[in-house]
Design an enzyme around this catalytic site. Structure first.
Site, PDB file in Angstrom:
ATOM      1  N   ILE A 123       0.840  -1.189   0.000  1.00 39.17           N
ATOM      2  CA  ILE A 123       0.000   0.000   0.000  1.00 39.17           C
ATOM      3  C   ILE A 123       0.880   1.246   0.000  1.00 39.17           C
ATOM      4  O   ILE A 123       2.091   1.178   0.156  1.00 39.17           O
ATOM      5  CB  ILE A 123      -0.957   0.051   1.219  1.00 39.17           C
ATOM      6  CG1 ILE A 123      -0.168   0.218   2.525  1.00 39.17           C
ATOM      7  CG2 ILE A 123      -1.852  -1.169   1.263  1.00 39.17           C
ATOM      8  CD1 ILE A 123      -1.026   0.599   3.712  1.00 39.17           C
ATOM      9  N   HIS A 158       6.279   5.882 -10.323  1.00 39.36           N
ATOM     10  CA  HIS A 158       6.899   4.717 -10.953  1.00 39.36           C
ATOM     11  C   HIS A 158       7.725   5.093 -12.182  1.00 39.36           C
ATOM     12  O   HIS A 158       8.416   6.093 -12.198  1.00 39.36           O
ATOM     13  CB  HIS A 158       5.831   3.665 -11.299  1.00 39.36           C
ATOM     14  CG  HIS A 158       5.046   3.185 -10.117  1.00 39.36           C
ATOM     15  ND1 HIS A 158       5.607   2.923  -8.895  1.00 39.36           N
ATOM     16  CD2 HIS A 158       3.715   2.908  -9.986  1.00 39.36           C
ATOM     17  CE1 HIS A 158       4.662   2.505  -8.060  1.00 39.36           C
ATOM     18  NE2 HIS A 158       3.522   2.498  -8.689  1.00 39.36           N
TER      19      HIS A 158
END
Length: 280
Positions: free
Chosen positions: A54, A155
């Site tokens: 998470i 990312h």
């Protein structure tokens, strides 16, 4: 054992050995691959996985059922979220213009969005105009196509955004590092408190060490889940997000997490956290 993590290269690299039965004594995994917004929601639900990745920003809502594991997650420097705009937009580079803009974010409980809100509190008088949540892989196309004015990305977007004709407005990781001199807490691995937490942590650490010792063994698995990224981009992604904090968060890592959550709670952005509950 049920586990959920993202299909991003850092997660698949870290968990490859355990997923493929290469860690002696570790139980077989039932894996769900999902975007971070989905895994944040899974952990907050009543029937979430045994182990789940998470956002650190989502921790305050799940610590009654889950414990933060000291390994497997993503912390570091030079790896924070980026705020991007389109080259076609005439460059909304003045942060104050975000007051009347629409901004796409990857999750309302993502660390990226939490950092953005802390940054905006200092740099956007009157607050940001409109926030819309999109899966992270949809954000750059939305900015490029003019569906939103700016996008908050995470990312591998750090390496690929120029190909979408986008421009960097702010590197929120750099902002955080300059403001705190601490690494950026991005993604956490948590496990249900009812389980054998030291054992789970040891299996994850063994999986990390196996990945480092045999970096090419996981390449096919990583590429399969990386949404058609090139081998070069996946390797750059892994090098950036899998580091010493992945093997063990350490004292500096815990300080960074405590700083982020304490600061956010003071701003009223997350519930107040008993910091002792962060330690396994």
């Amino acid at each position: 054992m049920k586990i959920a993590f993202s299909p991003c290269p850092n997660d698949t690299f870290v968990f490859h050995a355990w997923v493929h039965g290469l860690i002696p004594g570790a139980p077989k995994l039932d894996v769900t691959y999902a975007d971070i917004d989905i895994t944040n929601g899974m952990a907050a639900g009543s029937d979430g996985p045994d182990v789940v990745k998470i956002s650190y920003a989502a921790l305050p809502w799940v610590l009654s059922e889950y414990a933060l594991l000291p390994c497997g997650g993503a912390l570091g420097k030079g790896c924070g979220p980026l705020l991007l705009t389109s080259n076609k937009a005439g460059g909304i580079f003045d942060p104050a213009k975000l007051h009347s803009s629409r901004v796409a974010v990857p999750s309302e409980r993502s660390t990226a969005y939490l950092l953005f809100r802390l940054w905006a509190a200092q740099n956007v008088p009157g607050g940001v105009g409109e926030i819309t949540v999109l899966p992270f892989h949809e954000i750059m196309p939305a900015v490029r196509d003019g569906l939103v004015d700016a996008g908050l990305v995470i990312h591998e977007a750090r390496f690929t955004y120029p190909a979408y004709g986008l421009t960097l407005m702010a590197d929120l990781g750099n902002w955080w590092e300059q403001d705190t001199d601490l690494p950026i807490p991005l993604g956490a691995i948590i496990a249900r408190r009812s389980l054998d937490l030291p054992a789970i942590a040891s299996w994850i650490q063994e999986s990390v060490r196996y990945a480092w010792a045999h970096p090419k063994v996981s390449s096919e698995y990583v590429l399969h889940h990386s949404q058609e990224l090139s081998a070069e981009v996946t390797q750059a992604h892994i090098k950036l997000y899998v580091n010493e904090f992945t093997e063990h968060i350490g004292e500096i890592g815990y300080i960074a997490v405590a700083s982020l959550l304490s600061r956010a709670s003071q701003e009223g952005l997350v519930p107040k956290v008993d910091l002792e509950r962060l330690y396994l």
